[in-house]
Scaffold this active site. Structure first.
Site, PDB file in Angstrom:
ATOM      1  CG  ASP A 202      -1.815  -1.441   1.205  1.00  0.00           C
ATOM      2  OD1 ASP A 202      -1.836  -2.012   0.425  1.00  0.00           O
ATOM      3  OD2 ASP A 202      -2.695  -1.440   2.162  1.00  0.00           O
ATOM      4  CD  GLU A 445      -1.049  -5.929   9.002  1.00  0.00           C
ATOM      5  OE1 GLU A 445      -1.276  -5.168  10.237  1.00  0.00           O
ATOM      6  OE2 GLU A 445      -1.553  -5.425   7.691  1.00  0.00           O
TER       7      GLU A 445
HETATM    8  C1  2M8 Z   1      -3.272  -4.132   3.754  1.00  0.00           C
HETATM    9  O1  2M8 Z   1      -4.524  -3.259   3.054  1.00  0.00           O
HETATM   10  C2  2M8 Z   1      -5.519  -2.753   3.235  1.00  0.00           C
HETATM   11  C3  2M8 Z   1      -6.162  -1.955   2.070  1.00  0.00           C
HETATM   12  O2  2M8 Z   1      -6.485  -2.984   0.993  1.00  0.00           O
HETATM   13  C4  2M8 Z   1      -5.467  -1.574   4.446  1.00  0.00           C
HETATM   14  O3  2M8 Z   1      -4.459  -1.293   4.795  1.00  0.00           O
HETATM   15  O4  2M8 Z   1      -6.485  -1.244   4.885  1.00  0.00           O
HETATM   16  C5  2M8 Z   1      -2.310  -4.562   2.935  1.00  0.00           C
HETATM   17  O5  2M8 Z   1      -1.190  -5.013   3.535  1.00  0.00           O
HETATM   18  C6  2M8 Z   1      -2.651  -5.526   1.718  1.00  0.00           C
HETATM   19  O6  2M8 Z   1      -1.597  -5.957   1.085  1.00  0.00           O
HETATM   20  C7  2M8 Z   1      -3.518  -6.591   2.501  1.00  0.00           C
HETATM   21  O7  2M8 Z   1      -4.061  -7.624   1.604  1.00  0.00           O
HETATM   22  C8  2M8 Z   1      -4.756  -6.094   3.443  1.00  0.00           C
HETATM   23  C9  2M8 Z   1      -5.659  -7.230   4.333  1.00  0.00           C
HETATM   24  O8  2M8 Z   1      -4.287  -7.684   4.899  1.00  0.00           O
HETATM   25  O9  2M8 Z   1      -4.148  -5.098   4.351  1.00  0.00           O
END
Ligand code: 2M8
Length: 573
Positions: A202, A445
């Protein structure tokens, strides 16, 4: 389906639920794999038929998360791996777009941007019966569906995995077709991304310059309230408001243009070709070809291989910088490479066409102090070079290490580095160190790459799923002591290992009791073939072997298991 076939299927599926990672070679590995399983099972939402990436931060189903998660499930619960995949594809758009989020209606308000914010109804291609976002994520899905098939260990699970391939193949093919048509208007073999979230990395510093070029004032975007910042330890670890304003600006641009890809390509200030995304696409194309082969579709297989080869070649011809000897993302608005060394650049190892020089240049980068260090002192690969001005230890995709990237790079090193001992050494190192780190701190994470301390969401599903895949596929050693090379003040918390084995033992005994009941029933059904009975016996012997190997001090249940199994096997012969 005959009675015996049904019973055999139940029996074989039941057995799959306790035979997690037969290749684990130590008790620690078995324990860690069981803990990972508990994370996945804990994040499973039956009403959605899918798994949350993390219970405290991400209350819906995410696209590439789901693919990694399915790979984890594929080692112990084929049916659930299939459910996970099919739930995601229920959100697929009519033009093939596979959305990055399929929303859970029960938790609409607990994530921003939620389902109404995307206004997907402005597109004629939006799905009729699912609430989704309007952007994509890296296409790991063909790889995971093939893994579901390959990792199915019993006749019954193989059968449902084959049925899954038949059902999912047209959807996967449509997904890849969308990418190669709608997202590759110049027919280069490289798809473009139109939002930072599409990269999965992101707020990577790779996007900073492109975002700075987008002027946004409050009157240009809809009002919004973030909910992510209160959910992690330190709000500063999350992306900035500057980033979110631009993320929202782009979403508005999409729905203002009814998600018409040609119009967006013409107007968007953010258009990039991403190394990691395209590399995954190229590898997924090979997986798709393999699925087509399995299904007896040679022309499809050929087409998928050709497209994959084109992408693999284009990554190196367009995105490799021979001066910096690194793979960079490309900004299609400024028509220039984005000279930021990020971990996604190593993703080229996963799917790009490379010769030994390219492989070696990435290996040298991994050994440099900016990444792992000559003495391999970093825990795992930082998401950004440590000498980049945008690097931080703890802010999301601006430096911390992520398990999925280490998994992808490790896989690439082992495949492409067969004649490069340094590549193989780093590949092994990445897996062993990642497993060691998770064993120490838990399934988080992301991680401080220098100290290994955990950050972001806890009980993080893809971290668990990929540890299961590593342990089940290879039986990696889990060293008991971490390295003492911490470069910062942060220190590792105590191991998060818990008493999952107790529960595991109980479940095992219960499952064996079920086997006993089923076999009793089977023996009364004289119409069934000797071959089917032999199959059951083979399973029982395997189960007994597994029970012996698993002998842990769980309330005397080992004796019970052995006696029960002995009786079953005797009755069946
Ligand atoms: C993170 O992305 C989301 C938006 O899609 C967020 O920050 O709210 C990223 O690490 C992405 O790669 C990942 O798929 C998602 C859910 O784990 O979180």
């Amino acid at each position: 389906m005959s009675t015996l076939t049904f019973l055999t299927s139940s029996l074989l599926l039941a057995s799959a639920s306790f035979a997690l990672c037969p290749s684990a070679t130590t008790q620690q590995q078995t324990q860690l794999a069981n803990e990972a399983k508990a994370v996945l099972d804990g994040n499973w939402v039956p009403q959605m038929n899918s798994t949350l990436p993390s219970p405290n931060l991400y209350p819906h189903q995410w696209s590439w998360d789901a693919a990694f998660i399915a790979i984890g499930y594929s080692h112990y619960d084929t049916a659930r791996a299939i459910d996970e995949t099919e739930a995601l594809f229920r959100g697929q758009w009519k033009n093939g777009l596979l959305p990055h989020i399929v929303f859970n209606p029960a938790t609409d308000e607990s994530y921003f941007p939620g389902p109404t914010f995307w206004q997907i109804e402005t597109s004629a291609s939006a799905p009729d019966n699912a609430a989704t976002s309007g952007i994509i994520q890296p296409p790991v899905h063909a790889i995971s569906s093939l893994s579901i098939y390959k990792n199915a260990r019993t006749t019954a699970s193989k059968k449902i995995a084959l049925d899954h391939l038949k059902t999912i193949y047209p959807k996967l093919a449509l997904w890849h077709q969308y990418l190669y048509t709608e997202r590759d208007p110049l027919n280069e073999g490289l798809v473009f991304l139109r939002h930072m979230w599409e990269s999965g990395m992101d707020n990577s510093p790779a996007w900073d310059a492109a975002l700075e070029a987008i002027e946004v004032t409050p009157d240009m975007i809809p009002a919004y309230t973030r909910v992510d910042k209160g959910k992690v330890g330190h709000a500063k670890e999350r992306p900035t408001s500057f980033f979110y304003d631009r993320a929202v600006y782009l979403i508005k641009l999409f729905y203002d243009n009814s998600y018409d890809e040609a119009a967006i390509f013409e107007k968007s200030p953010f258009l990039v070709q991403d190394v990691l995304f395209n590399s995954i696409l190229s590898r997924a194309g090979i997986a798709l070809a393999e699925i087509a082969d399995i299904l007896g579709l040679p022309e499809d297989a050929q087409r998928n291989r050709e497209r994959s080869a084109k992408t693999a070649a284009a990554i190196t011809s367009k995105l490799y910088d021979p001066v910096e000897k690194f793979y960079f993302n490309y900004n299609m608005v400024t028509k220039s490479l984005i000279p930021k060394k990020i971990s996604g650049g190593f993703g080229a190892l996963f799917g790009a066409e490379m010769d030994d020089v390219h492989v070696n240049s990435l290996v040298q980068h991994l050994y440099s102090p900016a990444f792992l260090g000559e003495d391999l002192s970093s825990w795992t690969i930082p998401s950004v070079a440590k000498n980049d001005p945008g690097y931080t230890n703890t802010t999301y995709w601006k430096g911390p290490a992520w398990l999925n990237i280490n998994y992808i790079v490790r896989d690439g090193l082992m495949r492409k580095g067969k004649s490069n001992p340094d590549a193989l050494k780093i590949g092994e190192y990445l897996k062993d160190r990642s497993i060691e780190m998770i064993g120490k701190v838990g399934f988080y994470e992301y991680f401080n790459p220098i100290s290994g301390t955990p950050h972001g969401g806890h009980q993080f599903s893809w971290s668990a799923a990929l540890v299961i895949d590593w342990i089940c596929n290879a039986g990696t050693e889990v060293p008991s002591k971490p390295s003492s090379k911490d470069g910062e003040n942060e220190s590792l918390p105590k191991s998060a290992l818990s008493g999952v084995n107790m529960l595991y033992g109980t479940v095992l005994v219960g499952t064996i009791a079920l086997i006993a009941a089923v076999v009793n029933f089977v023996n009364t059904d004289s119409k069934e073939s000797e071959e089917e009975k032999a199959e059951i016996l083979e399973l029982l012997h395997a189960a007994e072997k597994k029970a012996r190997a698993d002998a842990t001090p769980v309330s005397g249940s080992v004796h019970l298991r052995r006696r029960t199994l002995g009786a079953i096997v005797r009755r069946s012969t």
